[in-house]
Design a protein around this motif. Structure first.
Motif, PDB file in Angstrom:
ATOM      1  N   LEU A 181      51.191  45.466  40.664  1.00 44.48           N
ATOM      2  CA  LEU A 181      52.522  45.107  40.150  1.00 44.48           C
ATOM      3  C   LEU A 181      53.277  43.886  41.342  1.00 44.48           C
ATOM      4  N   GLU A 182      52.889  44.317  42.713  1.00 45.99           N
ATOM      5  CA  GLU A 182      53.287  43.485  43.515  1.00 45.99           C
ATOM      6  C   GLU A 182      52.500  42.185  43.546  1.00 45.99           C
ATOM      7  N   VAL A 183      51.334  42.194  43.085  1.00 43.14           N
ATOM      8  CA  VAL A 183      50.590  40.935  42.993  1.00 43.14           C
ATOM      9  C   VAL A 183      50.965  40.077  41.872  1.00 43.14           C
ATOM     10  N   LEU A 184      51.421  40.884  40.845  1.00 38.92           N
ATOM     11  CA  LEU A 184      51.846  40.056  39.493  1.00 38.92           C
ATOM     12  C   LEU A 184      53.260  39.584  40.041  1.00 38.92           C
ATOM     13  N   ALA A 185      54.215  40.489  40.400  1.00 36.26           N
ATOM     14  CA  ALA A 185      55.537  40.038  40.669  1.00 36.26           C
ATOM     15  C   ALA A 185      55.580  38.670  41.636  1.00 36.26           C
ATOM     16  N   ALA A 186      54.679  38.411  42.400  1.00 39.96           N
ATOM     17  CA  ALA A 186      54.705  37.195  43.472  1.00 39.96           C
ATOM     18  C   ALA A 186      54.341  36.186  42.555  1.00 39.96           C
ATOM     19  N   LEU A 187      54.084  36.055  41.292  1.00 35.26           N
ATOM     20  CA  LEU A 187      53.665  35.045  40.526  1.00 35.26           C
ATOM     21  C   LEU A 187      54.623  34.750  39.595  1.00 35.26           C
ATOM     22  N   TYR A 188      55.741  35.536  39.459  1.00 31.78           N
ATOM     23  CA  TYR A 188      56.894  35.173  38.484  1.00 31.78           C
ATOM     24  C   TYR A 188      58.037  34.670  39.132  1.00 31.78           C
ATOM     25  N   SER A 189      58.915  33.974  38.421  1.00 31.98           N
ATOM     26  CA  SER A 189      60.445  33.504  38.594  1.00 31.98           C
ATOM     27  C   SER A 189      61.155  34.817  38.643  1.00 31.98           C
ATOM     28  N   PRO A 190      62.194  34.716  39.735  1.00 30.98           N
ATOM     29  CA  PRO A 190      63.207  35.846  39.456  1.00 30.98           C
ATOM     30  C   PRO A 190      63.795  35.899  38.243  1.00 30.98           C
ATOM     31  N   GLN A 191      64.092  35.070  37.391  1.00 26.76           N
ATOM     32  CA  GLN A 191      64.666  34.904  36.044  1.00 26.76           C
ATOM     33  C   GLN A 191      63.630  34.708  34.912  1.00 26.76           C
ATOM     34  N   ALA A 192      62.560  35.204  35.219  1.00 29.33           N
ATOM     35  CA  ALA A 192      61.410  35.385  34.244  1.00 29.33           C
ATOM     36  C   ALA A 192      61.724  36.294  32.952  1.00 29.33           C
ATOM     37  N   ALA A 224      46.688  26.233  36.280  1.00 30.87           N
ATOM     38  CA  ALA A 224      45.471  26.768  35.822  1.00 30.87           C
ATOM     39  C   ALA A 224      45.225  27.808  36.903  1.00 30.87           C
ATOM     40  N   SER A 225      45.523  27.707  38.237  1.00 29.23           N
ATOM     41  CA  SER A 225      45.303  28.337  39.294  1.00 29.23           C
ATOM     42  C   SER A 225      46.272  29.639  39.244  1.00 29.23           C
ATOM     43  N   LEU A 226      47.673  29.616  38.772  1.00 30.65           N
ATOM     44  CA  LEU A 226      48.432  30.472  38.518  1.00 30.65           C
ATOM     45  C   LEU A 226      48.237  31.693  37.458  1.00 30.65           C
ATOM     46  N   ILE A 227      47.792  30.943  36.210  1.00 27.92           N
ATOM     47  CA  ILE A 227      47.136  31.744  35.468  1.00 27.92           C
ATOM     48  C   ILE A 227      45.952  32.484  35.451  1.00 27.92           C
ATOM     49  N   ASN A 228      44.911  31.797  36.383  1.00 26.44           N
ATOM     50  CA  ASN A 228      43.737  32.725  37.025  1.00 26.44           C
ATOM     51  C   ASN A 228      44.357  33.784  37.680  1.00 26.44           C
ATOM     52  N   SER A 229      45.208  33.659  38.664  1.00 30.22           N
ATOM     53  CA  SER A 229      45.640  34.667  39.558  1.00 30.22           C
ATOM     54  C   SER A 229      46.251  35.771  38.810  1.00 30.22           C
ATOM     55  N   TRP A 230      46.742  35.461  37.868  1.00 31.47           N
ATOM     56  CA  TRP A 230      47.467  36.622  36.843  1.00 31.47           C
ATOM     57  C   TRP A 230      46.246  37.376  36.185  1.00 31.47           C
ATOM     58  N   ASP A 231      45.177  36.562  35.681  1.00 32.90           N
ATOM     59  CA  ASP A 231      44.116  37.315  34.999  1.00 32.90           C
ATOM     60  C   ASP A 231      43.334  37.978  35.714  1.00 32.90           C
ATOM     61  N   SER A 232      43.167  37.817  37.052  1.00 35.34           N
ATOM     62  CA  SER A 232      42.494  38.331  38.149  1.00 35.34           C
ATOM     63  C   SER A 232      43.149  39.561  38.671  1.00 35.34           C
ATOM     64  N   ALA A 233      44.377  39.644  38.535  1.00 33.14           N
ATOM     65  CA  ALA A 233      45.090  40.754  39.315  1.00 33.14           C
ATOM     66  C   ALA A 233      44.741  42.069  39.072  1.00 33.14           C
ATOM     67  N   LEU A 234      44.183  42.100  37.916  1.00 32.97           N
ATOM     68  CA  LEU A 234      43.803  43.712  37.477  1.00 32.97           C
ATOM     69  C   LEU A 234      42.216  43.566  36.664  1.00 32.97           C
ATOM     70  N   ALA A 235      41.311  44.118  37.574  1.00 30.10           N
ATOM     71  CA  ALA A 235      39.999  43.902  36.759  1.00 30.10           C
ATOM     72  C   ALA A 235      40.032  44.657  35.573  1.00 30.10           C
ATOM     73  N   PRO A 236      39.087  44.243  34.552  1.00 31.41           N
ATOM     74  CA  PRO A 236      38.992  45.237  33.339  1.00 31.41           C
ATOM     75  C   PRO A 236      38.659  46.541  33.431  1.00 31.41           C
TER      76      PRO A 236
END
Length: 229
Positions: free
Chosen positions: A205-216, A184-196
């Motif tokens: 992009l750097e913030v989002l990339a940190a949330l993903y697996s290298p094989q995403a 849940a925290s991971l998904i919320n981090s994705w949602d908050s990476a870019l404000a509406p």
């Protein structure tokens, strides 16, 4: 929102945003999506539940055509080590080779809950298999979890877009409360990476990339896919 009055909730969230409660913007968008993509009907859920057991049964018979008959032409198969085979033709070729070099003596599977919204469904299952490797006759017993990601096409048919089998030696395969909190925290981090309304920049992009697996894998609505971070 909690009691299912989605349409009535939207203008209230929008009013909250107008009053300066910016966190309500994402809730308004969530409500709009729920309105646009309602949960699948009981009939659709029954179709998904009927589709997958036939797919699982085909492993034991070694029938590649039966195994892949409900896969999308743009399907992806993610293997246990996270490499990915892209496209039905490639999956068919590899599975034909796999089933030539091994035989499933047992392939017992069950599909659990279906998580779905609109034309998209995700379902989890558990597999127990016994594989024989000719010509030595060596046997391998395995317990695996399986994830199926499905999409309903324009003709009303559900197709498998992605599958992923991974070893699971622990009989208690349900997520722990801690795991659920972390997800849940991971998904919320994705949602908050870019404000509406905020313009997308390299820093986002750097913030989002940190949330993903290298094989995403990213699958677009037209089923085109990006493979790898």
């Amino acid at each position: 929102m909690r009691i299912g009055k989605i349409e009535e909730a939207i203008p209230l969230y929008e009013k909250a945003v107008a009053l300066g409660m910016n966190e309500s913007a994402s809730k308004a968008e969530s409500a709009k999506l729920q309105l646009k993509f309602p949960k699948p009907s009981e009939n659709d859920q029954a179709k998904v539940k009927a589709l997958l057991p036939a797919t699982l049964a085909a492993y034991k018979t070694g029938d590649t055509n039966e195994l892949l008959k409900d896969y999308s032409e743009q399907a992806l198969k993610m293997w246990g080590h996270n490499t990915t085979t892209v496209g039905l033709a490639n999956i068919r070729r590899i599975w034909s080779e796999v089933l030539t070099n091994r035989k499933y003596l047992k392939f017992d599977g069950s599909i659990g809950s279906i998580y779905a919204i609109g034309p998209i469904a995700l379902t989890l299952g558990r597999i127990e298999s016994s594989e024989e490797y000719p010509p030595t006759g060596a046997l391998q017993e395995r317990k695996q979890n399986v994830i199926y990601f499905l999409e309903k096409d324009d003709n009303g048919n559900w197709k498998i877009l992605l599958d992923h089998f991974y070893d699971a030696n622990d009989d208690n395969w349900e997520l722990s409360a801690t795991d659920k909190e972390q997800i849940a925290s991971l998904i919320n981090s994705w949602d908050s990476a870019l404000a509406p309304g905020e313009e997308l920049e390299d820093k986002h992009l750097e913030v989002l990339a940190a949330l993903y697996s290298p094989q995403a894998i990213e699958i677009f609505p037209n089923q085109a896919s990006n493979i790898g971070l």
